[in-house]
Enzyme design. Structure first.
Site, PDB file in Angstrom:
ATOM      1  N   CYS A  31      37.039  42.436  26.692  1.00 32.99           N
ATOM      2  CA  CYS A  31      37.689  41.328  27.417  1.00 32.99           C
ATOM      3  C   CYS A  31      36.836  40.075  27.529  1.00 32.99           C
ATOM      4  O   CYS A  31      37.291  39.063  28.068  1.00 32.99           O
ATOM      5  CB  CYS A  31      38.102  41.806  28.809  1.00 32.99           C
ATOM      6  N   HIS A 163      37.999  35.369  36.351  1.00 32.82           N
ATOM      7  CA  HIS A 163      38.408  36.522  35.547  1.00 32.82           C
ATOM      8  C   HIS A 163      39.660  37.139  36.165  1.00 32.82           C
ATOM      9  O   HIS A 163      40.607  37.458  35.459  1.00 32.82           O
ATOM     10  CB  HIS A 163      37.267  37.533  35.466  1.00 32.82           C
ATOM     11  N   GLU A 174      33.718  39.770  41.683  1.00 35.57           N
ATOM     12  CA  GLU A 174      33.660  38.371  41.233  1.00 35.57           C
ATOM     13  C   GLU A 174      33.554  37.397  42.407  1.00 35.57           C
ATOM     14  O   GLU A 174      32.699  36.490  42.377  1.00 35.57           O
ATOM     15  CB  GLU A 174      34.860  38.032  40.351  1.00 35.57           C
ATOM     16  N   LYS A 193      45.726  35.042  34.816  1.00 36.19           N
ATOM     17  CA  LYS A 193      46.226  36.379  34.454  1.00 36.19           C
ATOM     18  C   LYS A 193      47.401  36.777  35.351  1.00 36.19           C
ATOM     19  O   LYS A 193      48.200  37.636  34.979  1.00 36.19           O
ATOM     20  CB  LYS A 193      45.111  37.417  34.570  1.00 36.19           C
ATOM     21  N   HIS A 198      46.766  40.141  31.443  1.00 30.66           N
ATOM     22  CA  HIS A 198      45.408  40.225  30.904  1.00 30.66           C
ATOM     23  C   HIS A 198      45.520  40.452  29.401  1.00 30.66           C
ATOM     24  O   HIS A 198      45.893  41.529  28.948  1.00 30.66           O
ATOM     25  CB  HIS A 198      44.655  41.381  31.577  1.00 30.66           C
ATOM     26  N   PHE A 257      34.498  45.655  29.674  1.00 30.44           N
ATOM     27  CA  PHE A 257      33.923  46.987  29.573  1.00 30.44           C
ATOM     28  C   PHE A 257      32.517  46.867  28.967  1.00 30.44           C
ATOM     29  O   PHE A 257      32.226  45.951  28.197  1.00 30.44           O
ATOM     30  CB  PHE A 257      34.764  47.867  28.640  1.00 30.44           C
TER      31      PHE A 257
END
Length: 681
Positions: A31, A163, A174, A193, A198, A257
């Site tokens: 991502c 994010h 975050e 998003k 996403h 990830f």
């Protein structure tokens, strides 16, 4: 379908459609990929390897990716509510691209400048393969670093495109990082998003586009579905409705990830050129090597096979290969992995990650580089692979296809992303510096070294660990044997009149790369110096290359120009030939046209087989051996093809004056990366 499978194929199609013949690459850090790709493009322009770059990200919606996120219980049952209810993510799909170019060129052609990319930064959490650091430490380091790189402060930020996935872990970590960064400053923060889902690898690119349009139109996008009663942080998350107002500087975050973090800064055009930072050019050296390949369990075994003209291939015993018509492969023998890594982390790794971690440990030991709190943020990791984790992807997908999405294996899913190995390496060795993953097929190793060079030249890292890893397994064979004449039932015979195709191999090679100054300060042994990169592609069809070899030859020429030498200065060539004549003959012609008949040429794939993204790294090892006085022979070469007019090394040679070597690599789909390596003096 086999031709379309490699992750670099979309880039091949774009290059062909637009008739692009410059540098081509694929970043795949889950991502964070879209944001990292834009940053990589910025570095490519700064390095003088391109004037204009088409850059961005793409990801399609698939049942298999949905099954994976569902197995982690990360999906939202309804519309996602980032930064508020935070009960899961909505997956989206799409593509987003930018034309990134030097400002002077844009002005010269009369382009409308939409925004300026100020800088970007990468970091690693070094915390968990799927969960972010709860305190947001890795994200905070990326944001602080990008501001530092751009010579700005937190007070200069007009808007933050967060994010904001909608998962509890992200929506907690975050904002904590932002609270530490902003120190009381209160710019609006929103998650797009919440509106488009996403988009995984494309998310950062789509959010960069959103940020640029926000600057242009003076509109701050909202976080829709925001539920004020669930608010946990005192920020302006632009709840549910658009805001209007001028924006100067936008910060955009992407986290992934493997603990990969990427942050980018975009600015409204100031109608005057920014003063570029001038960096003193550094000599780039290799100070440590780790390697396992074929039946070699250590770098010394690899060198012995090359030195003695011995094969690294063995008979396949891990599965019945009769139906595929092959007998041999480069299969890594059993290794005591517990000697090389944390046993508690070992059980979470797949094959490709274990291989990469072993090679990394060996390289760190060889370089006598110890990772501690003082240097962990200054050591980067760039992982390169051609195959990716095919074994894991196949195993995960087989369960979903045969048993249904509800049976998807949550243990396997985190290792299906291309950057999983980089995450495992970071966790094992406590590496918190910039991290990225290159998936550009057979050019991946040299491509990764080029990227490492950019990190060193810009003083972002003191050292970069460049590690490649590629697998051998039945799913790979089952796919590739469907391509007519691709696999050979005999041994690999590069440049031979009777060559029949490739023999597959597996391997992992790691290099510790740093500046000469850094290596000398550590009193490290310097093994070689990297002096020039040549990066080209052509617009052939997928899985093909230009039969004239024009662009391949051009990559050699660019590498020589970069190294400030001529073709006559090259004393040794490690070719990319592997026994597939339709490709070997193109390289042979390109080499002959530039270097003639007097430069010795070897082919490491004759020893280890086709190791895909790792092949270029093994070519580097053959060059280092040449600097030490031994030219490794091409194995299984009994009758040189009449169309090959090169000085092929058919038996081990001793040579005392090998000062410059050229390493050639290519990827199916017409990508060529070349490297000039110099004996260190």
């Amino acid at each position: 379908m086999i031709y379309k499978y490699p992750i670099h194929v979309p880039a091949d199609n774009v290059a062909r459609d637009l008739n692009i013949k410059g540098h081509k690459s694929v970043i795949s850090n889950a991502c964070a990929a879209g944001t990292n790709a834009i940053g990589y493009a910025l570095d490519t322009i700064r390095a003088g390897k391109a004037d204009v770059v088409v850059t961005g990200g793409v990801d399609p919606l698939t049942k298999l990716s949905l099954s994976g996120f569902n197995s982690l219980q990360a999906l939202c049952d309804g519309p996602s509510s980032p930064y508020s209810k935070s009960d899961g993510v909505n997956i989206g799909e799409g593509a987003a691209f930018l034309i990134l170019e030097r400002r002077d060129i844009a002005l010269k052609r009369g382009a409308t400048i939409l925004a300026e990319v100020l800088d970007y930064a990468l970091s690693a959490d070094c915390y968990h393969q799927t969960a972010p650091d709860p305190a947001g430490d890795g994200a905070l380091r990326a944001m602080r670093h990008v501001l530092q790189q751009a010579s700005l402060s937190e007070n200069d930020i007009s808007y933050i495109n967060g994010h904001g996935t909608g998962t509890p872990a992200n929506d907690s970590s975050e904002p904590k990082a932002l609270r530490s960064l902003l120190n009381g400053h209160q710019p609006p923060i929103s998650s797009t998003k919440s509106m488009i889902g996403h988009m995984l690898g494309a998310a950062g690119a789509a959010e960069a586009v959103t940020s640029i349009l926000a600057i242009r139109d003076e509109i701050i996008p909202p976080t829709v579905n925001f539920k004020a009663e669930y608010r946990a942080f005192d920020f302006d998350f632009v709840p549910n409705h658009v805001k209007k107002g001028p924006l100067q500087v936008v910060l955009s975050n992407s986290f992934a990830f493997g603990g990969n973090n990427a942050t980018i800064l975009l600015q409204k055009d100031q109608e005057q050129a920014r003063e570029e930072k001038i960096y003193q050019k550094k000599r780039l050296v290799i100070s440590g090597i780790g390697a396992i390949a074929g039946n070699a369990k250590h770098k010394e075994d690899v060198f012995d096979l090359l030195r003695n003209g011995e094969s690294g291939l063995t008979e396949i015993a891990t599965f019945d290969s009769t139906e595929y018509g092959i007998k041999h492969a480069g299969i890594i023998p059993d290794i005591s992995y517990r000697k090389y890594m944390n046993p508690s982390l070992l059980r979470k790794m797949d094959t490709i990650s274990r291989q990469a971690t072993v090679a990394t440990r060996m390289a760190l030991q060889d370089a006598n580089l110890k990772i501690n709190r003082r240097n962990s943020e200054r050591v980067g990791v760039i992982f390169a692979t051609g195959t990716g984790p095919i074994e894991t992807v196949e195993e995960f997908n087989r369960i979903v296809i045969s048993e249904g999405a509800q049976k998807a294996n949550a243990r396997l899913f985190p290792n299906t992303v291309m950057n999983a190995a980089a995450g495992h390496i970071g966790l094992n060795f406590k590496l918190k510096g910039p991290t990225s993953t290159i998936c550009a097929g057979g050019v991946s190793a040299i491509n990764a070294l080029f990227y490492a060079n950019n990190f060193i030249q810009q003083d972002i890292c003191d050292q970069v660990i460049v590690v490649t890893s590629d697998e051998f397994n039945e799913p790979l064979v089952a796919g590739l044997h469907r391509i007519p004449h691709y696999l050979s039932g005999n041994m690999p015979m590069p440049f031979d009149a009777h060559s029949q195709g490739h023999v597959l191999g597996s391997g992992s090679v790691a290099f510790v790369v740093e500046s000469e100054e850094s290596a000398q300060e550590r009193d490290a042994s310097i093994l070689a110096e990297m002096t020039g990169f040549g990066l080209t592609c052509d617009n052939s069809r997928v899985a093909r290359i230009n039969p004239t070899g024009e662009e391949w030859k051009r990559s050699f020429e660019l590498a020589l120009e970069s190294a400030d030498i001529t073709a006559h200065d090259i004393d040794f060539i490690a070719s990319a030939a592997g026994g597939l004549w339709s490709f070997d003959k193109v390289e042979a012609k390109a080499l002959h046209d530039l270097f003639g008949t007097k430069t010795p040429v070897t082919a490491p794939k004759s020893v280890f087989g086709e190791t895909h993204g790792t092949a270029g790294a093994l070519g580097i090892l053959s060059a280092i051996l040449a600097f030490q006085g031994t030219l490794a022979p091409i194995q299984n070469l009994s009758a040189k093809h009449e169309a090959v007019d090169l000085d092929l090394i058919m038996e081990t040679r001793e040579a005392k004056n090998i000062n410059h070597a050229l390493i050639s690599s290519f990827a199916y789909g017409a990508n060529y990366n070349s490297l000039v390596l110099k004996r260190y003096e």
